[in-house]
Design a protein around this motif. Structure first.
Motif, PDB file in Angstrom:
ATOM      1  N   PRO A   1       2.155  21.231 -29.852  1.00  0.00           N
ATOM      2  CA  PRO A   1       1.471  21.994 -28.809  1.00  0.00           C
ATOM      3  C   PRO A   1       1.309  21.158 -27.547  1.00  0.00           C
ATOM      4  N   SER A   2       1.305  21.854 -26.418  1.00  0.00           N
ATOM      5  CA  SER A   2       1.063  21.161 -25.152  1.00  0.00           C
ATOM      6  C   SER A   2       0.318  22.098 -24.218  1.00  0.00           C
ATOM      7  N   HIS A   3      -0.340  21.490 -23.267  1.00  0.00           N
ATOM      8  CA  HIS A   3      -1.024  22.232 -22.223  1.00  0.00           C
ATOM      9  C   HIS A   3      -0.483  21.718 -20.894  1.00  0.00           C
ATOM     10  N   VAL A   4       0.043  22.615 -20.081  1.00  0.00           N
ATOM     11  CA  VAL A   4       0.631  22.218 -18.801  1.00  0.00           C
ATOM     12  C   VAL A   4      -0.405  22.420 -17.701  1.00  0.00           C
ATOM     13  N   THR A   5      -0.553  21.383 -16.882  1.00  0.00           N
ATOM     14  CA  THR A   5      -1.535  21.407 -15.807  1.00  0.00           C
ATOM     15  C   THR A   5      -0.878  20.942 -14.505  1.00  0.00           C
ATOM     16  N   ARG A   6      -1.416  21.396 -13.382  1.00  0.00           N
ATOM     17  CA  ARG A   6      -0.839  21.028 -12.081  1.00  0.00           C
ATOM     18  C   ARG A   6      -1.052  19.566 -11.740  1.00  0.00           C
TER      19      ARG A   6
END
Length: 145
Positions: free
Chosen positions: A40-45
């Motif tokens: 799992p990953s969370h993409v952030t600016r």
């Protein structure tokens, strides 16, 4: 946790921890089927400026309905280019979601740093169903959970 620094993030679209677990399981299965690494990953600016501290055992703590209720260990921070061509930061996470003692957290945008001294402790996994967040908070405050 022994890490000096963590992240805290609102878990938008998930009402409870089980929603996050189910959503991530589905994304990991999609990745596996596509031949990609199923993490799992969370993409952030924004790219964390304190990346080294986060990668030294830090976790991403998830907020559900105003309470921190779970965490996942941060495995890596990876560049990810969006469909718009803008480079972002993918926070790659351990697939194990660890429940924590509930801690109130006011709404905020994006993510915030969370010093280890302010991070809630883990709670033992129980075979019982997930408690409603307000009840879990009250039980924690009186020392039951």
């Amino acid at each position: 946790m022994s890490a000096s620094l963590h992240l805290v993030k609102l878990c938008v679209g998930a009402a409870e921890v089980s929603d996050l677990v189910s959503w991530q399981a589905a994304r990991m299965e999609e990745a596996r089927a596509a031949g990609r690494t199923p993490l799992p990953s969370h993409v952030t600016r924004m790219w964390p400026r304190r990346a080294e501290e986060l990668l030294d055992g830090g976790s991403l703590y998830w907020v559900f309905k105003g309470l921190i209720l779970a965490r996942q260990r941060i495995l890596s921070l990876d560049p990810r280019t969006g469909a718009d061509g803008i480079e972002r930061c993918a926070i790659t996470l351990d697939p194990v979601v660890t429940r924590t003692a509930p801690r109130p957290r006011r709404p905020f945008q994006g993510w915030r740093y969370l010093p280890a001294a302010e991070a809630p402790p883990d709670v033992a996994a129980a075979a019982e169903p997930e408690l409603p967040a307000p009840l879990a908070l009250e039980l924690d405050q009186i020392g039951v959970v």
